[in-house]
Write an enzyme that holds these catalytic residues in place. Structure first.
Site, short mmCIF file in Angstrom:
data_model
loop_
_atom_site.label_atom_id
_atom_site.label_comp_id
_atom_site.label_asym_id
_atom_site.label_seq_id
_atom_site.Cartn_x
_atom_site.Cartn_y
_atom_site.Cartn_z
N ARG A 92 -0.42 -11.40 1.69
CA ARG A 92 -0.05 -10.43 2.36
C ARG A 92 -0.62 -9.06 1.55
O ARG A 92 -0.29 -9.10 0.43
CB ARG A 92 1.36 -10.30 2.50
N GLU A 102 2.79 -6.22 9.83
CA GLU A 102 3.16 -7.75 9.69
C GLU A 102 3.05 -8.33 10.78
O GLU A 102 3.58 -9.40 11.08
CB GLU A 102 4.35 -7.80 8.97
N GLN A 135 1.47 0.49 9.64
CA GLN A 135 2.63 1.30 9.36
C GLN A 135 2.60 2.33 10.08
O GLN A 135 1.49 2.89 10.44
CB GLN A 135 2.55 1.38 7.80
N THR A 169 -4.66 -11.00 8.95
CA THR A 169 -5.09 -12.35 9.07
C THR A 169 -6.36 -12.61 9.89
O THR A 169 -6.95 -13.44 9.72
CB THR A 169 -3.93 -13.27 8.89
N ASP A 222 -9.74 -2.89 12.11
CA ASP A 222 -8.23 -3.16 11.94
C ASP A 222 -7.88 -1.75 11.26
O ASP A 222 -8.29 -1.14 10.22
CB ASP A 222 -8.21 -4.22 10.82
#
Length: 372
Positions: free
Chosen positions: A198, A62, A224, A67, A220
């Site tokens: 998300r 996050e 996690q 994005t 990317d």
């Protein structure tokens, strides 16, 4: 005698070599031809790879990596087709519902009641909803009505406005404010919706684009903890590592200290020999959320980072203090780590910063450019 032979292309060298040695068997001739083809293919591949720049994007969960990747697709790859936009529809609706559930649970923590008692039925419906989408990928009518009724409730709005106190999703307010458009029949997500949604990144996603004669491959990797073990064995030949930090995560401590986790992760990159030849670049992201939190939330940086001694409302000082924490672990003055301030949902900001980064990577002469 035949020194000029070496100036010829590999396949021709082989052919002439076979003519000069007529005793070669057919199998030997075939083997030599296959070998020369492999050599030629390897040569062509190596020549093509000279025009490829590989960039790895890393960061804690996050932080805004995905994005940023979406922004690159919008800026350099003609954006999203309608089919691609539609593919995000279930995720947008899921984000909307999940955020509403999160707010309803947060109301209990904040001791905020529903302003309209009639909405208690709708709240129970949303909280207990398991399958909320129909076969047509539209919200079930009673769910759509429930979400709208709840967002009209002043108690829900009051809790959502304090979402930072229970770590509400960054994009929740955006989806709530666009609720009428999102739940409308035949809704198609916009590019802004796609930037805001998300979706957890699993595995490795490659984005490729070309500028002039150079091909850029941007990777990317899932943020996690379970995804991180995949990083090192896959990317020992990248030219640059873009590490994304969520500035606004400084007060997120419910599931462990988010900022500290990000810092420890970056320290491990600085000392890892796998990336010793790669340029390390920091994206201090979510500056819009950070600014709002510093100025209006009352959650002062010094309450979470005692080392911060500047004024509580000084956004620039607070941002640079966090940036300095990430620059400190680098022990190599010959290979400094440079940083940029970014807002991943702002296409103009990302375009300016990323073009600077591309130029810097190409020149091998990185320089920090404060954009906060």
């Amino acid at each position: 005698m035949f020194c000029c032979l070496h100036t010829l292309p590999v396949p021709l060298q082989v052919c002439m070599g076979m003519c000069l040695h007529p005793k070669l068997t057919e199998d030997s001739k075939t083997a030599k031809l296959q070998s020369s083809k492999i050599e030629q293919d390897l040569y062509e591949q190596a020549r093509n790879e000279m025009n490829v720049v590989k960039i790895l994007m890393l960061g804690a969960a996050e932080s805004g990596k995905s994005t940023l990747i979406k922004q690159i697709k919008i800026i350099h790859s003609q954006g999203f087709s309608e089919t691609e936009l539609l593919s995000f529809k279930p995720a947008v609706l899921d984000n909307l519902l999940t955020s509403m559930k999160f707010v309803l649970r947060g109301m209990g923590m904040l001791r905020i009641n529903l302003a309209n008692k009639n909405n208690e039925t709708w709240a129970r419906s949303v909280l207990s909803c398991g399958r909320c989408l129909g076969d047509d990928q539209e919200l079930l009518p009673f769910v759509a009505h429930a979400v709208c009724a709840l967002w009209a409730d002043q108690g829900v709005r009051a809790a959502a406005a304090r979402g930072y106190e229970f770590e509400l999703n960054d994009s929740a307010l955006y989806f709530f404010e666009n609720i009428s458009r999102i739940i409308a029949p035949k809704y198609v997500p916009t590019e802004t919706d796609v930037l805001r949604v998300r979706v957890r990144t699993c595995g490795i996603i490659e984005t490729q684009f070309q500028l002039n004669e150079t091909i850029f491959r941007l990777y990317d990797v899932g943020g996690q903890r379970g995804e991180r073990r995949k990083w090192l064995r896959c990317f020992d030949c990248v030219q640059a590592v873009l590490f994304v930090v969520a500035l606004s995560s400084y007060d997120m401590t419910q599931a462990g200290n988010r900022l500290q986790e990000s810092l420890e992760l970056f320290k491990s990159l600085c000392t890892n020999t796998v990336f010793r030849r790669a340029s390390l670049i920091l994206f201090m992201n979510k500056t819009d959320l950070f600014r709002n939190k510093i100025l209006h939330s009352g959650r002062h940086l010094r309450s979470y980072l005692p080392s911060y001694k500047e004024a509580d409302g000084d956004v620039d000082a607070a941002a640079h203090h966090i940036a300095a924490m990430f620059l400190l672990p680098n022990s190599s003055p010959e290979e400094p780590v440079y940083h940029h301030f970014t807002t991943a949902t702002d296409t103009t900001n990302v375009q300016v910063v990323f073009h600077m980064v591309i130029d810097q990577v190409m020149k091998g002469n990185l320089a920090a450019v404060p954009l906060l």
